[in-house]
Structures are given as C-alpha cells and as structure tokens.
Design an enzyme around this catalytic site. Sequence first.
Site, PDB file in Angstrom:
ATOM      1  N   CYS A   1       1.303   0.176  -9.012  1.00  0.00           N
ATOM      2  CA  CYS A   1       2.320   0.736  -8.231  1.00  0.00           C
ATOM      3  C   CYS A   1       3.764   0.982  -9.071  1.00  0.00           C
ATOM      4  O   CYS A   1       4.518   1.698  -8.649  1.00  0.00           O
ATOM      5  CB  CYS A   1       2.783   0.098  -6.974  1.00  0.00           C
TER       6      CYS A   1
ATOM      7  N   GLY B   1       0.982  -1.037  -0.266  1.00  0.00           N
ATOM      8  CA  GLY B   1      -0.031  -0.105   0.131  1.00  0.00           C
ATOM      9  C   GLY B   1       0.871   1.250   0.025  1.00  0.00           C
ATOM     10  O   GLY B   1       1.920   1.394  -0.622  1.00  0.00           O
TER      11      GLY B   1
ATOM     12  N   VAL C   1       0.725   4.879   5.361  1.00  0.00           N
ATOM     13  CA  VAL C   1       0.130   3.615   6.167  1.00  0.00           C
ATOM     14  C   VAL C   1       1.255   2.822   6.375  1.00  0.00           C
ATOM     15  O   VAL C   1       1.120   2.293   7.649  1.00  0.00           O
ATOM     16  CB  VAL C   1      -1.103   3.215   5.453  1.00  0.00           C
TER      17      VAL C   1
ATOM     18  N   GLU D   1       5.595  -3.533   0.511  1.00  0.00           N
ATOM     19  CA  GLU D   1       5.773  -3.186  -0.730  1.00  0.00           C
ATOM     20  C   GLU D   1       5.043  -2.061  -1.105  1.00  0.00           C
ATOM     21  O   GLU D   1       3.542  -1.857  -1.014  1.00  0.00           O
ATOM     22  CB  GLU D   1       4.949  -4.367  -1.604  1.00  0.00           C
TER      23      GLU D   1
END
Length: 530
Positions: A256, A200, A204, A222
Amino acid sequence: MSSMAPELKFTSFKEIDEIYSTLNKTFRSGKTKPIAFRKVQILQLAYLLQDNLERFKEALAIDLGRPPLEASFLELDSTISDCKIAYDRVDKWARTEKAPFNIKFAAFRPVIRKEPKGVVLSISPFNYPVWLALGPIIGAIAAGNCVVLKPSELSPAISGLIAELIPKYMDSDVIRVVLGAVPETSKLMEYPWGHILYTGSGRVAKIIGVAAAKTLSPISLELGGKSPVVIDPKCDFKIAARRIMWGKCANAGQTCVAPDYVLVPRSSEDAFVKALKDAHDEFYPSGATTTPDIARIINLMHFHRLKNLLDSTSGTIAFGGQTDESRKFIAPTVVKGVKDSDSLMSDELFGPILPIMPVDNVDAAIAYINAHDHPLALYCFSQDAAFKAKVFDNTQSGSAIANDVMVHCATDGLPFGGIGPSGSGYHTRGFTFDMFTHLRASLDSPGWIDNILGARFPPYSSGKIASLKRLGVKLPPRPQISANGHGLIERKRNTKWLLLVVSLAVVSVGYTRATDVGEWVRWLKGLIKV
C-alpha cells in the site's frame, strides 16, 4: 512443498454468533485487564511465529510466490519485533497518566485511565497477510481487549495457518479467527464493536464505514492510493533508483505504500530511467523472467487488471513488460513519458509497474500531487533541505519520507496511517495500543473545594458571578494585524514569576524587614523596567 493453496473452511454464522458472545462474556469478566495476562498472550503470539517460521514462509510462497528473504524481512521478523516491543513497553503504555498541572484543577487530582475498548474487530488484507493480520492483534491485546480477526480469503494458505495456530498458542476466550468472504464479513458488521480496523481498498472501506455507522462502532481505515516520488535532479540517481526499484519490486509491488509513480524534471527523465534500468539489471542479472526473487500477483483477476492497464498505456515501455498468466507473473516494468490521462494513472497500481511522469519543475510536481487524492505516502529524493521542505510543506500525505521508501512502516516510534482518502487513524506498535485504548477521564473532587467553587450552585447572584469571574483567564494582549494578515504579538515579560522568585530568595537570606524588602522590589522593578 505443495504449490496449491488449501481450501478454507469458512466460519458459519452460528459460530460467529457464539464467538461474539464468548468474547463479550470474557471481556466483562475482567480476564484481559491484568498486565501480566496481556504479556503472556503477546509472548505466546511471538512464539507462534518463531516456532513456525518455515510453515509461514511456505504459506507465503503458496499465496504470493514470496521469496524467503522477503517473507522474513518484510513480515515475519518485524512482527516478532513488534511483539517484543509491546511485551517490554505495555506496562508503561497502560499506566494511568496524570493530567498536565494546572493550579486551578490540581486539587481534583485529574488523571487519564488507559482502558480497553472491549471486543474489537480487525479485517486484514492479502498483501501482507501476517504483519497486517497479527500486528493489530498485538496492540489490541496489549490494550486489554478481546479480538476477532477476519483475515483475507485471497491468501488462503496464510489465513488457514493463522486460524490453525492461534487456538494452539493463545486463549480462545480472548482471540478468535473468523474465516470467510463477503457474507461472513457482512455478518460481523452487524454487531457493535469497541473498535474496527479495516485494511484494504477505498471501495470496500466505504461499505465497511456505512455498516460501522449503523452500530456507532468507531473505525480506523488503512487504505492506500497512488504514492508519488518527487525527484530532485541534483540527487544521487543511483541511490534513488535502487531504493525505488526495490520498493516497486518487493512483494511484486503489492504494497500500500509502494512508490506508485515518479515525478521527474523533463530534462532528467532519460537519465533517471537509465538509473532505474541499471538497478533492475543489478537486482536480476539473469533477467526478471527467470529469477526466483520476484513474487507473484495474488490472483488472476488482479493479474488481468494490471495487464489491461499496461496494454492500454500511451507511454513508452522503457524496459520490462513481460507477463505470464500461467504463473501470475508480471515483470518489473518502467513506462516513461506518461501523462495524467494515461491508464496507469487512473488508480493505485498495486503491482510492479512504475510510470515516469515528466514535469517542468518541482512546482508542477507539487501541483499535480495536490490535484489528486492525498496519498498514503509521499517520497522525495533530494539532499537539499529547502527542496524537501518545499515538497513536504506544500502537500498532504499519510507520511512524508525523504531518500528512502517503505521503511517508515517498520520504524519504531512512527505512526502508520493515511489522511482523507488514504485512510484515517494510526497504528503500529504503541500507536496500535492507543487506537484500541479508551482514554477515560477521571478525577476525585474533595469536599472543601466548594469553598472555592460554591458560587456555581443556585441561587445565582451578581456576587457569585463576580466570584466565578475571578477564576477566569486573562488573554494576552490583542494582536496587531499587519498588512499581510499575520499577527504581530509582543512577547510578554514574565515579571510576576521573577518577582516571586527573587522575593523568596530575599526572604531566605534574612532580609525580612519591610524596608529591606521594599528596597529589593524597587531595585528589581527598575532593572526589569516594570
């Protein structure tokens, strides 16, 4: 097909306590350790997908507006393939490994046992809600662990489908799904875990990292970042533009490792923008606003985030720019003449907007990349080996990809992971197995070894010191340091081994007299100038 996502029934705290207790009990029983059991679960996961492909495509369309081809190519097919790879290779992956041979330690029979870490936790994101949810499960189960999956609440259709199907296909004493948002994730983070994988945002990830530290749970992250593309002005612009546009448009840019921005020589900016426009028009001949081949932004919050960035740019919109809040739609957009201070360069875009930043040369491109966080991926389009080497050798990134984008994630044998702010740890296929595996050192020391290592026992003496010293290593000659600071080390001839081999050969052919052997040794020494 309904276009409304189902409302998820979140897992209660009491249920989470029960899940954690059950999985720990299962792991301690040893149920997950036999390779045959692991293979059954892996194969069941593959059939979970294969039997329900249409349901997964429908769910991906509900959550992300994902076109069916992208649903299959980007996630479903690759996840089934990962299951097959793990099924075929888990026997080899899990095999106890002999330590490298060392004459000093061979008697101990040192080995590395591949053992599961225990009960592990995977927290997956919304953008690839199948592959990034089920992919880590494949490796975790192959490694012999019990698994808790916490899928994203932002993709409720897929998360709900996974939660429905897993207990139908897989052993509920081994793998469980926890549905929820921040409170449920916070509850999960109160427990110690054998390993945690979080996929994410960096924001966070910092919270997850702090919580994991409180229980000393090992963690892999990741994340993402702004993955740059460096353009060699001599490269094939048509090929580069098609591949970059595909990477930026697939899943509406919510990847991503999507190309985040392009660094191109100033003199080539207009030509490259034209190549991008040509690729865009080829992909969407009837226009981007009406095509069914572009996914949607996950929710209105992210839609408005992207729209605000686009509205605030000081660059020039070369093409695209259309938005539709009712459909959470943002057209593929290329913005040229972007500077470092631009709104589009403030953070990872995670959308179908591609800033073009003109630079003076490749050195300026490298300097810009190095002045910012290490990206998850770095792309370079060039046929010049020296150009590619210069870019890759002078930067840091999770991956370094030449002449394509994103495909490395699905390439068998390559690790997937970031460096620094873009993440830590590696996964996909065998690397996921490794991530969830404890390498347990083991040896078996024979009784007679004390005849050699008896000097380690008290009382200590000078004789024992001398005895142990003989077991030490001999360093190569001290390097001579040149003016530029580089060590100049002369290659040492391995004369001892050569003498041994030739001596054995001499003996084997019958030259056993001392005079004969002595002649051979003198001849050999003269030959190699010992």
